[in-house]
Design an enzyme around this catalytic site. Sequence first.
Site, mmCIF file in Angstrom:
data_model
loop_
_atom_site.group_PDB
_atom_site.id
_atom_site.type_symbol
_atom_site.label_atom_id
_atom_site.label_comp_id
_atom_site.label_asym_id
_atom_site.label_seq_id
_atom_site.Cartn_x
_atom_site.Cartn_y
_atom_site.Cartn_z
ATOM 1 N N SER A 49 1.050 -5.435 4.246
ATOM 2 C CA SER A 49 0.447 -4.335 3.503
ATOM 3 C C SER A 49 -0.040 -4.832 2.158
ATOM 4 O O SER A 49 0.344 -5.901 1.689
ATOM 5 C CB SER A 49 1.466 -3.205 3.296
ATOM 6 N N GLY B 100 -2.605 -6.206 1.020
ATOM 7 C CA GLY B 100 -3.275 -7.487 0.886
ATOM 8 C C GLY B 100 -2.378 -8.696 0.981
ATOM 9 O O GLY B 100 -2.862 -9.834 0.875
ATOM 10 N N GLU C 266 -9.617 3.542 6.081
ATOM 11 C CA GLU C 266 -10.373 2.641 5.206
ATOM 12 C C GLU C 266 -11.677 2.223 5.877
ATOM 13 O O GLU C 266 -11.684 1.785 7.030
ATOM 14 C CB GLU C 266 -9.542 1.409 4.869
ATOM 15 N N GLU D 251 -9.153 -0.278 8.445
ATOM 16 C CA GLU D 251 -7.755 -0.028 8.777
ATOM 17 C C GLU D 251 -7.462 1.458 8.616
ATOM 18 O O GLU D 251 -8.293 2.214 8.107
ATOM 19 C CB GLU D 251 -6.816 -0.842 7.862
ATOM 20 N N ASP E 205 -2.662 4.590 -1.071
ATOM 21 C CA ASP E 205 -2.552 4.251 -2.495
ATOM 22 C C ASP E 205 -3.816 4.602 -3.263
ATOM 23 O O ASP E 205 -3.754 5.100 -4.389
ATOM 24 C CB ASP E 205 -2.160 2.776 -2.706
ATOM 25 N N THR E 206 -4.989 4.415 -2.660
ATOM 26 C CA THR E 206 -6.224 4.798 -3.355
ATOM 27 C C THR E 206 -6.296 6.306 -3.567
ATOM 28 O O THR E 206 -7.002 6.784 -4.451
ATOM 29 C CB THR E 206 -7.464 4.335 -2.566
ATOM 30 N N ARG F 170 2.802 -3.336 -8.652
ATOM 31 C CA ARG F 170 2.276 -2.082 -9.185
ATOM 32 C C ARG F 170 3.432 -1.301 -9.804
ATOM 33 O O ARG F 170 4.346 -0.865 -9.117
ATOM 34 C CB ARG F 170 1.637 -1.306 -8.040
#
Length: 397
Positions: free
Chosen positions: A159, A161, A271, A283, A290-291, A369
Site C-alpha cells: 500500500s 507506494g 484510482e 487500483e 487517503d486522497t 504521514r
Amino acid sequence: MEIGTPLFEGSKKILLLGSGELGKEMAIEAQRMGLEVITVDRYDLAPAMHVAHRKYVIDMMNPNAVKAVVKRENPDAIIAEIEAINTDALVDLESNGFRVIPNANAVKACMNRIELRRFATEKLALPTTKYAFAENEEEAKHACKDIGFPCLIKPEMSSSGHGHVLVNKIDDVEEAYRESVSHARGKGRRVIVEEFVKIDTELTVLTYRYYSNSGSIITKTIEPIEHKRPSYYYVESWHPSTVSREVKETARGIAQKVVEELGGLGIYGVEIIVSGNRILFSEVAPRPHDTGLVTLASSDINEFQIHVRSAIGLPIPEVKLVSPAASHVILAQTENVWGPKFINVEKAMEIPGVQVRLFGKPVTYEKRRMGIVLATGNSVEEAIEKVRKASSIILVK
C-alpha cells in the site's frame, strides 16, 4: 432501525481492522452516530484507538487472532481499514453470518494487485497499462523485456507506494525485484510488472453502495477528486477535479462498473490514471481513500461518514460539494522519534480557511504521514496554494 446506547445492551458496534488515520476518522463519525467502536491493530496507541471504546493489539495476519476478537465482540459490521489482514479469516467470518464491509471477497480482491488486475482486464475489459506477472528474478527479466523499458515493478500486496520500483534497464531488474518483494505485505514473492506511462494527472472516484428505503442497494459516485504524486505515495489532493467533463464521466463510468461488480456496502476509492488521451483503471481500495481526506472540507457528507452509514444500513442522500478544497500531508523527516512534537501549527492556522488534523501516531519514520492540512478557497487553485503554504510551515520535531 434502532440504535442503542454505546456500552449498553442493544448498542450497534463497528469493529475496525486497522486503526490508522482513516480508521480514526471513521471512529469519530461512528461516535457521533452513537455507535460502539472497537479498534484493532498490530501496534498499540494507533490513531483510531484514541477515540474508541475498546482496543485490541494482535497480529492481523493470524487468522485465529482475527476471528477470536470478532467472535468476542460480535460487531454489527467489520470494517477493513488496512491491507495487512488475513483475508481468508474475513471470508470465513462472513460465511458464518458476520457483515464484512464492503464484503470479504471484495476486500480480498482489492488487496491483491495481481488478482485485481486480472479482474479488471479479463472480467470487466477495462483499459489499463500493459502488465505481466513474475515470481522470481528471471521471470521479472522476461516480463520487463515484454513490457519494455522503463517499467514499474510492484509487489502483489502493498500500500501507499511501498515497493514500487522504476526500472530503466535489464541490468537493474534483479535488484529491483528484490527491493519490491522486500516491501510486500506478507511473504509473497509475486510481483506485477507494469508499463510506465507519463501521468498527466490522477483521479480518485469515490463510489459508494447503500441500502435504499425499499431495501435495494444503490450505487453512486461523488464528483472526482484529483491528485498528483511526486513519488508513489499520496501528498496532496483537491476537490473538485479540474479535468474535462468528458474525462470525469469516463472515470465515473469505470468506477461504477468496478464497484457494482465487487458489490457489498460502503465506499470504494477507485484510482484512475489520465495519460494523454488514455483514461486507465489503476487500483481500487475497499474503504475510504487517503486522497479522500479532502472531503472533510469539501463535502457536506465526508467519505468516512458515508462508509459508516452504509456499514450499518443507513441511507446516504446525494453528496454535495460545499466548497472547493485541498489537502496536503504533513510528513515526518526523521526515523524512530517516539512522541513527536509539531511546531508552527499556530502559524499555519493563521491562514484563512486552513484546518490542521494531527493523527497522533506514536512514532515517526521517514516520510510517514503524521497529519494533514485542509483548506477551502474560492477556487481549487486558491485552496492548493493555502495547503502548500501551511504544510511547509509545520515541522515534525
